[in-house]
Design a protein around this motif. Structure first.
Motif, PDB file in Angstrom:
ATOM      1  N   GLU A 130      28.705   8.278 -27.379  1.00 20.08           N
ATOM      2  CA  GLU A 130      27.573   8.765 -27.481  1.00 20.08           C
ATOM      3  C   GLU A 130      26.451   8.299 -28.357  1.00 20.08           C
ATOM      4  OE1 GLU A 130      26.065  12.121 -26.248  1.00 20.08           O
ATOM      5  OE2 GLU A 130      24.443  12.086 -27.941  1.00 20.08           O
ATOM      6  N   ASP A 134      21.150  11.949 -23.155  1.00 21.69           N
ATOM      7  CA  ASP A 134      20.320  13.345 -22.870  1.00 21.69           C
ATOM      8  C   ASP A 134      18.548  13.750 -22.436  1.00 21.69           C
ATOM      9  OD1 ASP A 134      19.865  13.202 -25.651  1.00 21.69           O
ATOM     10  OD2 ASP A 134      21.190  14.642 -26.037  1.00 21.69           O
ATOM     11  N   ASP A 178      19.244  19.953 -19.754  1.00 22.97           N
ATOM     12  CA  ASP A 178      19.647  20.206 -20.710  1.00 22.97           C
ATOM     13  C   ASP A 178      19.859  21.949 -21.335  1.00 22.97           C
ATOM     14  OD1 ASP A 178      21.378  17.521 -20.631  1.00 22.97           O
ATOM     15  OD2 ASP A 178      20.020  17.105 -21.812  1.00 22.97           O
ATOM     16  N   CYS A 224      23.600  24.364 -16.078  1.00 26.07           N
ATOM     17  CA  CYS A 224      23.558  23.488 -17.682  1.00 26.07           C
ATOM     18  C   CYS A 224      23.714  24.445 -18.625  1.00 26.07           C
ATOM     19  CB  CYS A 224      22.875  22.741 -18.075  1.00 26.07           C
ATOM     20  SG  CYS A 224      20.919  23.109 -18.343  1.00 26.07           S
TER      21      CYS A 224
END
Lengths: 792, 178
Positions: free
Chosen positions: A43, A281, B58, B77
């Motif tokens: 991460e 992400d 997300d 999610c």
């Protein structure tokens, strides 16, 4: 007796896609689906401020989280000479920040742990102490005399200016302006946008100390360029690096550059001797990876009263973020911006460009376009729109007067490109008829009497696709050719590999169709593989609509060389001399005796079992194709909208797209590319943009702020085709993947402007959100710049 | 989740809570011990190896992670796996039988309703749910039902076509049976 080309899935067949068989079952293999034994998870900690000196980084609490294996900082990268890496535009970019952070979202530290949740937990425990610096969020601020220096890491970089660049004929253009009856001007901003494929970026680095081999699964559109870059950056031998780009969940240019996350995961794997997976992400993707556009476009056009264009001037001011990381050919500092006006007969033109560093994410990638061509064509068609209005001339008529005529090819543009084919006026006619152009003005008048605002916008363009030829185009010195390797097995089945990399374009389907067209082997008998640098021949990858123009040509050439060898085998089998052999699809026969023949499959078997004396066994070829020129597809788009005067909301009533991309390998896939591209054009015109507040906070860092159109908003599109084969491409094809994104935005904007310009408004910059259109309607004034930071 | 051998690399510590949940996934009951914060999408992908469910944004916007939860489409999610305890979940892997594709799957291939394939599983599951409650949808019905699922490649036109193709096929099949 030849095989039926459509039946075997050859050229022109709307063959259903081979890759769909796994995707519709949920069996696609994207990077995040790959699981390796003993794999760790990484991460990244990102800067929450846009410009600040790093005073200290305390990672001790992160190390204490159970399950954490490694915590990396810029200092540790620097100790291995990996704190900085080269960009694709001869600049440098920080991998992990050492001295200061230069944009919000910049990579500051990384945690490698047993589980992604643990890695995230530990990242939150890293304490970074910053000393805030003034923030620059646009080129105006960047060139202010008291602006802070963003790139104080570089020698010979006294200001925030990256480059001054020019091309064209300044004195000839000045002369054209002296002779002009009318001079039209325009001043635009093409806002920052993000390609935003649904799948974010990621990698799994797997270093094996016992063999010295580094394997990296990576979301990349250009695996071979990445292999070269990794060899340079990480100083690993190239033969020990294997880059595998598995299924990609979209790319659109976002997955061309080398990103810090890839490099960090590689070092982490080398240090831990375990596979390390990094999956970004969505926020990480939107705030740190390659953006598109962010350019101010200023132009002037010299016109004769009768509508003839005499000359044009263009000046661009581009915002590149903190690192000059544009993905573009070396010679051109602002991509192929000078392809502007390539479809019009413009005698003299001059372009000047200036680029600046700002405290924003780096990028300047070719977001579904061939290196800044989207900006070039948007400028062109907004300039054409303004000029027609200034002349008091009909929009279509003004374009038809100035478009390059069919008998003028090959045509040398004012900036030096050579366009080679097209039927521009025919495309205009097809589109005008389909949209109902001739009756529109009456319809518009009638509607206006009843308080309704209708508008019609036109956008046309030819786009330079398929870089390159190697004389003109290279990336970091690597020439922009491409490749294909075709192996025909003894039973007549085949495997084809290319240096391109599909990300939704359907190469597994269409490449086989080209082989079927050249050899008569059914497309279903050919498997296509891409994306593994250990098996695929060297190529530059897929972006800039270059796959069909370059790799597709290489496929045809490889197949032709295989056919040439098969012809010798056929002569041997038929016991005649090679000169007496004729070819029809799938079969050789003896001249004058059509019944006496052998199939390509017979030849394949003989290549392994009964070859002529002295011939090398096997039936295969590797071809590298260096195109003699770019391909020049043409598009003419017509959009009809209605603007609601009470709200500024606009609806598309009809959209007609006429595309000429030369010979179509698979019409179904071509249409899919056009519809997808038009939707991205609609998105940019309407809602999709990224901006920054005065502190450099990214507005648009997730899908709640960064709006993408859904099935509900997206209009329907009516598609038409005109076919002018490319004269130099082996199968006459031109690029198509990006035409619609490039030509589309101006069609929407011109339509909305046409609906409201009776109020005196000349321009509303994208995105044409209802509040901006409403403001223009209310005030009769232009709405410029990009909310919320307005540039005066 | 049963595994023959599950190495605990570092002691997660006594204060890491776990909870046992039972979920019916594609018709099969799966019982797992999980941290309560684990998202359903991650349980499906990493825990159960059903990687057809994708995570895109997300934030419940893109719908790549759409699964059917007791027959209704939800975004996995942003649902905790513990919330699925005792419920029925269907993923893309459950759509086809060994020998036959679901008509929605056929429709997406037939009408070129996908390009990169990343949104496709979620898109198809949302479509399946629509056709189960409305076997004869209009184009607008389809567009509205899929407005929680983003696609960056196709421009939606062929997705809509795919769903209408599947609807027609399903109606024909049901008509024959009746």
């Amino acid at each position: 007796m030849s095989v039926d080309e459509i039946k075997i899935g050859g050229m022109g067949a709307s063959r259903r896609r081979v890759e769909d068989n796994r995707f519709i079952r949920g069996k696609g293999k994207y990077v995040d689906d790959v699981v390796l034994p003993g794999m760790l998870h990484m991460e990244i900690l990102r800067a929450d401020v846009a410009h600040a000196r790093i005073k200290s980084i305390d990672t001790s609490a992160a190390w204490e989280v159970p399950g954490v294996r490694l915590v990396l900082t810029g200092e540790m990268m620097a100790a291995r000479n990996l704190a900085w890496m080269p960009t694709l535009s001869y600049d440098t970019q920080a991998v992990l920040a050492t001295d200061k952070v230069r944009f919000q979202g910049q990579e500051v530290a990384a945690v490698i742990a047993d589980d992604p949740y643990i890695a995230k937990d530990a990242c939150a425990k890293i304490v970074v102490e910053y000393e805030a610096l003034p923030v620059i969020v646009n080129p105006d601020q960047a060139q202010s005399p008291d602006a802070p220096l963003i790139r104080d890491d570089k020698e010979n970089q006294p200001t925030n200016k990256i480059f001054d660049w020019e091309i064209g004929d300044k004195s000839g253009t000045d002369k054209a302006f002296e002779e002009a009856d009318v001079i039209s001007t325009i001043d635009l901003h093409y806002p920052r946008s993000h390609p935003s494929p649904l799948e974010p970026c990621g990698s799994i680095a797997d270093y094996d100390r016992s063999t010295g081999k580094l394997t990296v699964y990576m979301t990349t559109q250009a695996p071979h360029i990445i292999r070269a870059a990794v060899a340079m950056v990480a100083e690993l031998p190239e033969h020990q690096i294997r880059i595998i780009s598995p299924d990609l969940g979209g790319g659109f240019g976002n997955k061309v550059p080398v990103y810090p996350g890839y490099v960090i995961s590689i070092l982490a794997s080398i240090l831990t001797e375990r596979p390390v997976k990094w999956i970004e992400d969505k926020t990480g993707n939107l705030i740190s990876t390659g953006f598109g556009r962010d350019v101010y476009l200023q132009g002037q056009m010299a016109l004769r009263k009768d509508g003839k264009i005499l000359g044009m001037r263009m000046h661009t001011i581009s915002d590149h973020g903190a690192f000059y990381a544009d993905a573009q050919p070396t010679k051109f500092k602002i991509g192929l911006m000078h392809s502007t006006f390539a479809c019009y007969d413009v005698p003299a033109a001059h372009l000047t460009s200036t680029g600046y560093y700002t405290n924003k994410a780096p990028g300047g990638v070719a977001y579904r376009c061939s290196f800044r061509v989207t900006e070039a064509m948007f400028f062109q068609e907004r300039m054409m729109h303004a000029a027609a209005n200034d002349l008091g001339m009909d929009q279509a008529e003004f374009r038809r007067v100035n478009l390059v005529k069919d008998d003028m090819f090959p045509y040398r543009t004012a900036f030096g490109f050579l366009t080679d084919s097209g039927q521009y006026d025919k495309c205009m006619q097809v589109g005008m008829e389909a949209i109902g152009y001739d009756t529109f003005k009456e319809e518009q008048e009638e509607a206006r009497k009843r308080g309704r605002l209708l508008g019609l916008g036109i956008s046309t363009m030819t786009e330079p696709l398929g870089a390159g030829n190697s004389r003109e185009y290279d990336i970091l010195g690597i020439k922009m050719f491409d490749s294909a390797e075709l192996r025909v097995h003894m039973t007549g089945k085949a495997i084809l590999r290319t240096g391109a990399k599909t990300q939704g374009q359907g190469h597994e389907t269409t490449w086989a169709q080209i082989v079927a067209h050249e050899l008569g082997i059914p497309a279903d008998d050919i498997v296509v593989e891409e994306g593994d640098t250990d098996t695929a021949p060297f190529g530059m990858g897929t972006y800039a609509s270059r796959s069909t123009p370059v790799a597709g040509a290489a496929v045809a050439m490889a197949a032709r060389k295989v056919r040439a060898k098969a012809r010798k085998i056929a002569a041997h089998l038929l016991e005649v001399s090679e000169e007496d052999i004729e070819w029809e699809l799938g079969r050789f026969y003896v001249r004058g005796n059509h019944d006496r023949g052998v199939t390509i499959q017979d030849c394949a078997l003989a290549a392994y079992s009964n070859m002529p004396d002295g011939m090398e066994p096997g039936l295969e070829n590797v071809s590298y194709y260096d195109p003699p020129n770019l391909t020049w597809p043409f598009a003419a788009y017509f959009c009809k909208v209605e603007v609601d005067p009470a709200t500024g909301v606009w609806d598309v009533l009809k959209f007609v797209a006429v595309d000429d991309c030369g010979v179509r390998i698979n019409p179904m896939i071509v249409e899919g590319q056009v519809m997808g591209g038009l939707t991205e054009a609609y998105a940019m015109a309407n809602m999709q943009y990224i901006t920054f507040d005065e502190s450099g906070n990214c507005i648009g860092s997730n899908y709640m702020d960064y709006l993408l159109p859904t099935a509900w908003e997206t209009p329907g599109f009516e598609l038409h085709e005109v076919v002018t084969p490319c004269p130099h491409h082996p199968i006459g094809a031109k690029g198509i993947g990006e035409c619609a994104t490039v030509a589309g935005p101006a069609a929407f904007v011109n339509a909305v402007m046409n609906a409201i310009e009776h109020t005196g408004v000349r321009n509303v910059d994208m995105p044409l959100q209802p509040n901006r259109v409403f403001e223009a309607l209310q005030t009769g004034q232009d709405v410029s710049g990009m909310p919320p930071v307005k540039v005066e | 989740m049963t595994s023959l051998y599950n190495e605990v690399a570092a002691d997660p510590g006594a204060d890491t809570p776990t909870r046992r949940v039972s979920i019916t996934v594609n018709g099969e009951q799966r019982t797992v011990d999980i941290e309560p914060r684990l998202l359903l999408a991650h349980l499906l992908r990493q825990g159960l190896g059903l990687t057809g469910t994708h995570t895109g944004c997300d934030t419940t916007n893109c719908g790549a992670c759409t699964v059917l939860f007791d027959g209704r489409p939800i975004k996995s999610c942003t649902m905790l796996a513990v919330q699925a305890d005792g419920h029925d979940v269907e993923t893309v892997e459950g759509m086809a039988t060994a020998s036959e594709l679901h008509p929605v799957q056929e429709g997406f291939k037939e009408c070129h309703g996908l390009q990169c394939g990343f949104c496709t599983p979620g898109m198809m599951l949302a479509s399946k749910a629509l056709l189960e409650r409305n076997p004869n949808p209009t184009e607008d019905d389809v567009r509205w039902a899929l407005s929680g699922n983003l696609c960056r490649c196709t421009g939606y036109q062929n997705i809509v076509k795919s769903v209408l193709w599947a609807a027609e096929k399903m109606r024909a099949e049901n008509g024959e049976e009746a």
